[in-house]
Design an enzyme around this catalytic site. Structure first.
Site, PDB file in Angstrom:
ATOM      1  CG  ASP B 398      -3.200   1.386   0.642  1.00  0.00           C
ATOM      2  OD1 ASP B 398      -5.021   1.393  -0.066  1.00  0.00           O
ATOM      3  OD2 ASP B 398      -2.714   0.136   0.591  1.00  0.00           O
TER       4      ASP B 398
HETATM    5  N1  LIG Z   1       6.566  -0.139   1.383  1.00  0.00           N
HETATM    6  C1  LIG Z   1       6.724  -1.150   1.997  1.00  0.00           C
HETATM    7  O1  LIG Z   1       7.464  -1.928   3.080  1.00  0.00           O
HETATM    8  C2  LIG Z   1       5.395  -2.107   2.170  1.00  0.00           C
HETATM    9  C3  LIG Z   1       5.152  -3.320   2.596  1.00  0.00           C
HETATM   10  C4  LIG Z   1       4.693  -3.979   2.498  1.00  0.00           C
HETATM   11  C5  LIG Z   1       3.548  -3.238   2.104  1.00  0.00           C
HETATM   12  N2  LIG Z   1       3.206  -2.421   1.758  1.00  0.00           N
HETATM   13  C6  LIG Z   1       2.087  -1.881   1.194  1.00  0.00           C
HETATM   14  O2  LIG Z   1       2.193  -1.765  -0.083  1.00  0.00           O
HETATM   15  C7  LIG Z   1       0.983  -0.210   0.131  1.00  0.00           C
HETATM   16  C8  LIG Z   1       2.412   0.710  -0.383  1.00  0.00           C
HETATM   17  O3  LIG Z   1       0.240   2.088  -0.529  1.00  0.00           O
HETATM   18  P1  LIG Z   1       0.915   3.155  -1.454  1.00  0.00           P
HETATM   19  O4  LIG Z   1      -0.500   4.290  -1.321  1.00  0.00           O
HETATM   20  O5  LIG Z   1       1.982   4.143  -1.814  1.00  0.00           O
HETATM   21  O6  LIG Z   1      -0.068   1.906  -3.191  1.00  0.00           O
HETATM   22  P2  LIG Z   1      -0.987   1.180  -2.995  1.00  0.00           P
HETATM   23  O7  LIG Z   1      -1.916   2.256  -1.936  1.00  0.00           O
HETATM   24  O8  LIG Z   1      -1.116   0.524  -3.088  1.00  0.00           O
HETATM   25  O9  LIG Z   1      -1.441   2.615  -3.898  1.00  0.00           O
HETATM   26  C9  LIG Z   1      -0.907   2.276  -5.322  1.00  0.00           C
HETATM   27  C10 LIG Z   1      -1.897   3.494  -5.923  1.00  0.00           C
HETATM   28  O10 LIG Z   1      -0.689   3.455  -7.254  1.00  0.00           O
HETATM   29  C11 LIG Z   1      -1.722   3.347  -8.681  1.00  0.00           C
HETATM   30  N3  LIG Z   1      -0.961   2.828  -9.692  1.00  0.00           N
HETATM   31  C12 LIG Z   1      -0.413   1.464 -10.381  1.00  0.00           C
HETATM   32  N4  LIG Z   1       0.376   1.781 -11.300  1.00  0.00           N
HETATM   33  C13 LIG Z   1       0.584   3.281 -11.419  1.00  0.00           C
HETATM   34  C14 LIG Z   1       0.822   3.326 -12.688  1.00  0.00           C
HETATM   35  N5  LIG Z   1       1.508   3.524 -13.693  1.00  0.00           N
HETATM   36  N6  LIG Z   1       0.148   5.169 -12.857  1.00  0.00           N
HETATM   37  C15 LIG Z   1      -0.677   5.625 -12.006  1.00  0.00           C
HETATM   38  N7  LIG Z   1      -0.679   5.401 -10.811  1.00  0.00           N
HETATM   39  C16 LIG Z   1      -0.427   3.917 -10.780  1.00  0.00           C
HETATM   40  C17 LIG Z   1      -2.483   2.512  -8.380  1.00  0.00           C
HETATM   41  O11 LIG Z   1      -4.431   2.612  -9.113  1.00  0.00           O
HETATM   42  P3  LIG Z   1      -4.820   3.074 -10.356  1.00  0.00           P
HETATM   43  O12 LIG Z   1      -4.999   1.082 -10.867  1.00  0.00           O
HETATM   44  O13 LIG Z   1      -5.643   3.544 -10.212  1.00  0.00           O
HETATM   45  O14 LIG Z   1      -4.151   3.532 -11.558  1.00  0.00           O
HETATM   46  C18 LIG Z   1      -2.802   2.069  -6.821  1.00  0.00           C
HETATM   47  O15 LIG Z   1      -4.187   2.739  -6.436  1.00  0.00           O
HETATM   48  C19 LIG Z   1       0.605   0.221   1.421  1.00  0.00           C
HETATM   49  O16 LIG Z   1      -1.225  -0.592   1.258  1.00  0.00           O
HETATM   50  C20 LIG Z   1       1.162  -1.088   2.354  1.00  0.00           C
HETATM   51  O17 LIG Z   1       0.948  -1.629   2.850  1.00  0.00           O
HETATM   52  C21 LIG Z   1       4.174  -1.710   1.200  1.00  0.00           C
END
Ligand SMILES: NC(=O)c1ccc[n+]([C@@H]2O[C@H](COP(=O)([O-])OP(=O)(O)OC[C@H]3O[C@@H](n4cnc5c(N)ncnc54)[C@H](OP(=O)(O)O)[C@@H]3O)[C@@H](O)[C@H]2O)c1
Ligand SMILES: NC(=O)c1ccc[n+]([C@@H]2O[C@H](COP(=O)([O-])OP(=O)(O)OC[C@H]3O[C@@H](n4cnc5c(N)ncnc54)[C@H](OP(=O)(O)O)[C@@H]3O)[C@@H](O)[C@H]2O)c1
Lengths: 101, 473, 101, 473
Positions: B398
């Site tokens: 994301d």
């Molecule tokens: N940090 C905050 O405060 C917070 C709060 C609320 C919401 N969020 C949400 O969290 C999301 C964070 O974005 P992001 O880009 O960091 O994460 P993301 O978009 O949720 O993507 C996480 C990716 O990690 C991969 N993954 C999961 N386990 C894995 C593993 N063991 N090894 C390798 N890859 C792995 C997954 O793909 P695969 O399954 O293909 O591996 C997934 O595409 C955002 O959408 C945000 O809105 C964050």
């Protein structure tokens, strides 16, 4: 009544101050910030101690005791874990970050 | 005496302020935390001077309570892995809220809430504190994966919530009118005190129902919001107890929680209301697989290793949620060291919501040993991509998804500011599959055959393999 | 007494807030800042009005009158000249300042 | 009613805060000033609701006083040239201090300062307000060159000041003990009220004696300090009147004055105490001409014009105190336009203490029409000099004097951060002579025959000539 009004004034000014203070904390430190402020609201432990000190029945004592345990967890744990986290934020070697912005 | 305690509490408040001020830079932050803790000690010491404690019953109860709570707190604080930080903060926030509610409850029980100000604020404190308590505990269970994982929904949820709120309002009116309301409607059995207990129970239930439909990834926002609630409740009890350390400290916490909540929902590009109330709606959605088997540039660790080693000078690493899940911080650090030993420049681009709570990724990486001056935030890293040879995106989607900027499509991440990795020479994804991230929005970068390399693997193993490959290249 | 203590608390919190607020004003705007804060302490005009309203002798009336004139000068002149100064700070064309830092 | 007035005053205070917040950027600053002024209107309106005004005597006095003061204030605010800003701020600060002192005086006279808190703070308010009043008026006279110009000193000044302070302390003790002190020492004629008048007079004299020995160029610091005093006095009268708009507003002003004073003495590289108490010592010094006739690269407008026009791409202009004295802002603006019409990049480097008060140079240049995004402050301009072809220094010396960095010599500007113009390709001074600036420290750059061009002329005429020369080159 007058004290209440003064307290409202304190609340308003402190709220402004809070916004100024917090908005200057960089994103990098938001997790420690959250856990440090979390510890600060544990100041209510003061109230819990007063509850026990002024209690005159078993119910209040029990309520007060639980409150003291909760409050102490909040305070001690909060500051402790923040300290642990921030301990990691020491630069291994005294380099200065240079950026081109 | 009264003046002395007042001064002590005021000094405590000033130390809280100074402590938070020092959280502005990593260099001063730790001392800031110590200063705030010192303020807490002053406030506690001052309290012991003004109260008469019964040495037989009161003293052991207070001492024992502090000891017990302190030990539990310290041990969990010492033991928790850095990846478990969100649930720990949730737990501490919950007990804090519980403490506040109980203190206010006993004020009522002891009949000290006499003026209308005291009873109104006291009642409000109980309700907010109780919601904060049960809500935080649910958040803790979700994050620790004990119970309520995912988005738990049940029919008519909104209606039930509304009914509970209505009930709380009626009971509160009854309490504040000293039972007159109940008598007027012919329910004299509903004494003010009984109403109070029911209100407390209803608030606890409300806290649970409020949090269970919200998915695990949105928990950080919920925790931050509940943190603001607890701060507000503490400030309110400062009014009742006429204690300025509580009043000022609580207000600061309330402001902090409010700002962090707002910043997070801003960084997510979604308004707060949508996050909370969309919990139920979102639960249905999930992965709508529309697979049309598009081609990707699937590569091996060796391909990446040789590209990094031979064709790149400046490398930016973008870690995401998946890195934390895979616990791959240490291998990532090793990769950084290996690249640097070959004379490359390595930076880290940290998105505000990367990881499990705001700023969390910074803590995880510094724990692994990455010096914090290499951690660049959104505004600072984006101009760097232009002359970057390779961006390695580990377990993130994301936060680098250019679809967020696509004004035509209305996706959950529309308008969210992203790391503009597409400006770099090459983009390397390390993740297990083509599945999108939390927001469920497909990433067009995956399919850019010229620019992108996809390395499908678990982050931990994958990073180790890449490090090997770089060394051998 | 209690009100006094509350006022002291307001003073302390407001002082912290003042330092936070002012330290974020850039040097470029320090002259307008000085004249705007200068106008703000003219709020004491409120006190001067109360002096006349509660006066019951000629001396107090005279003192109050001078105070009102002084206060009004301070308030009106201060805000006016600040407004005049800041009116010049409009970018003639909407360019964005880019710096390499 | 009481609650409503309270709320009105609180809203006024909140608007002051919001107003100052908006002074952070030039874009929002003007609306910030309007918001603060709006807060003032609310506070005044609320006051009219709580008082009973005698329609025969009180109303015309109040209305007339406001009208009279308002008109004087508005007219002088409208008429003052931007170069006269320091004296105007001094004057407004003075009348504000006077107003505060008079209000507190009448509290005493009407016998409303009954509690020890009220009488102590009231007394303090009178003293601080009076010092602020007379000190500001002296500063005004100095700056307007009506009287006391230069550093006025007389023998035993410090002793006289100390005696006055002692007298004020003794009289205050007498007032606070309700005349008991005077009676004890056999001076019953010294009633509390008489003591009060003498105290007021002594404080006025103290304010005068405090400011007259300080030289005109240090007046901005004095004004800023007196601004802090007035703010403090306003906050104190907020205690007495239990008015939170006064208390909070005054505190903000006090903090503002304190910070600006500190920043200025920091930018000057001299501690505050030295500035104030060195006034007398410095008065003797002055220009000690040690002329040994060193050679300089004396050039004409035509030389400068052809260099600017032919050999430079990026030009930085550094304006100083002499520009303001010569009223040469408009010719400077014209030079900028001419250079830009020839495709050059023109920036302005503004030192924090360039001009006659902090930030003053920015106001002067924006008035002349320079867009504020061209005005760079110390930190932003210093890195620019490296690729600058020509720096034109108009009526400035101290702020570009590399002697400040010379650790061997201990000069008045040692440690003061300067604009590092020596890093540029060429340095062009436009001033009337080789005489140093306010600090009296000779500038080694003057004698750098290779790098420096000295153009001896009045700034206004000189800039016009250079503009002509650039056009004709
Ligand atoms: N940090 C905050 O405060 C917070 C709060 C609320 C919401 N969020 C949400 O969290 C999301 C964070 O974005 P992001 O880009 O960091 O994460 P993301 O978009 O949720 O993507 C996480 C990716 O990690 C991969 N993954 C999961 N386990 C894995 C593993 N063991 N090894 C390798 N890859 C792995 C997954 O793909 P695969 O399954 O293909 O591996 C997934 O595409 C955002 O959408 C945000 O809105 C964050
Ligand atoms: N801004 C503040 O807030 C503030 C406050 C306190 C003190 N100060 C002091 O003020 C000084 C400011 O430094 P600065 O570099 O701007 O000024 P400066 O060092 O005082 O130099 C001013 C120069 O202007 C020249 N000058 C005077 N009238 C002129 C005219 N009509 N045409 C052309 N040149 C003329 C003078 O040289 P000639 O006689 O050779 O022409 C003099 O060298 C610093 O020392 C600072 O400490 C400033």
């Amino acid at each position: 009544m007058e004290t209440l009004l003064a307290q409202v004034a304190i609340f308003v000014v402190a709220a402004y101050l809070g916004f100024e203070l917090i908005s200057r904390v960089p994103n990098m430190l938001h997790t420690p910030l959250m856990s440090a402020t979390n510890a600060i609201h544990g100041i209510v432990l003061v109230g819990a101690i007063i509850v026990i000190a002024t209690a005159n029945d078993a119910f209040t004592l029990v309520v007060g005791f639980i409150a003291v345990v909760f409050g102490a967890m909040n305070v001690v744990g909060g500051f402790w874990v923040t300290n642990r986290m921030l301990g990691m934020f020491r630069p291994p070697n005294p380099r200065v970050k240079k950026r081109k912005g | 005496m009264q003046v002395l305690t007042f001064l002590a509490y005021l000094v405590a408040a000033a130390l809280f302020i100074t402590g938070i001020r020092r959280l502005r830079t990593p260099e001063t932050a730790r001392s800031g935390n110590t200063i705030a803790a010192f303020g807490m000690i002053i406030a506690l010491a001052a309290t012991f001077f003004v109260i008469d404690i019964d040495p037989v019953l009161g003293l052991p109860l207070i001492g024992g309570g502090i000891l017990l709570g302190g030990i539990i707190g310290a041990v969990s604080a010492q033991r928790v892995p850095m990846t478990g930080m969100p649930q720990l903060v949730a737990a501490f926030n919950g007990v804090g809220g519980g403490c506040i509610a109980l203190v206010a409850l006993s004020e009522f029980y002891q009949g000290r809430a006499e003026t209308w100000v005291a009873s109104t604020t006291g009642l409000l404190t109980i309700i907010i504190g109780a919601i904060s308590f049960s809500g935080s505990i649910v958040a803790f269970c979700k994050l620790q994966e004990i119970a309520f994982t995912g988005s738990v929904a049940f029919p008519l949820q909104q209606v039930v919530n509304a009914l509970i709120v209505l009930g709380i309002l009626l009971l509160s009116a009854n309490i504040l009118t000293d039972g007159a309301l109940a008598e007027a409607v012919g329910l004299p059995v509903l004494t003010p005190l009984l109403s109070l207990y029911i209100t407390l129970g209803a608030a606890l239930v409300l806290g649970i129902l409020f949090v269970i439909p919200i998915g695990g990834a949105d928990m950080p926002i919920v925790i931050s919001l509940l943190n603001a609630f607890t701060g507000l409740a503490a400030a309110l009890s400062g009014f009742v107890l006429e204690n300025y350390a509580l009043l000022i400290g609580g207000t600061l916490v309330g402001a902090s929680g409010t700002i962090l909540t707002r910043q997070m929902s801003g960084a997510l590009g979604r308004p707060l209301g949508k996050i909370i109330f969309a919990g139920i709606a979102a639960a249905g959605g999930g992965d709508d697989e529309d697979d049309e088997e598009r081609e990707v540039n699937d590569v091996s660790a060796e391909d990446i290793g040789s590209y990094l080693s031979e064709d790149s000078e400046k490398v930016v690493i973008v870690p995401g949620y998946g890195l934390a899940v895979a616990q791959a911080q240490a291998p990532l650090f090793e990769l950084m060291e290996t690249l640097e030993s070959q004379g490359k420049e390595v930076l880290f681009g940290i998105h505000p919501v990367a990881g499990r709570m705001p700023g969390h990724m910074n803590v995880l990486l510094t724990e692994a040993g990455v010096p914090y001056e290499k951690l660049y935030d959104l505004e600072d890293i984006n101009p760097e991509f232009e002359d970057t040879d390779a961006v390695i995106i580990v377990g993130a989607n994301d936060v680098v998804n250019p679809a967020a900027n696509d004004e035509e499509k209305d996706s959950p991440i529309s308008g969210m500011p992203i790391l503009e990795v597409e400006n770099a020479e090459r983009v390397i994804f390390v993740k297990r599959s083509l599945s999108p991230g939390f927001a469920g929005v497909d990433n067009p970068l995956f399919y850019d055959m010229d620019k992108t390399m996809m390395y499908f693997t678990d982050a931990k193993q994958g990073l180790q393999d890449i490090t090997e490959a770089v060394k051998n290249a």
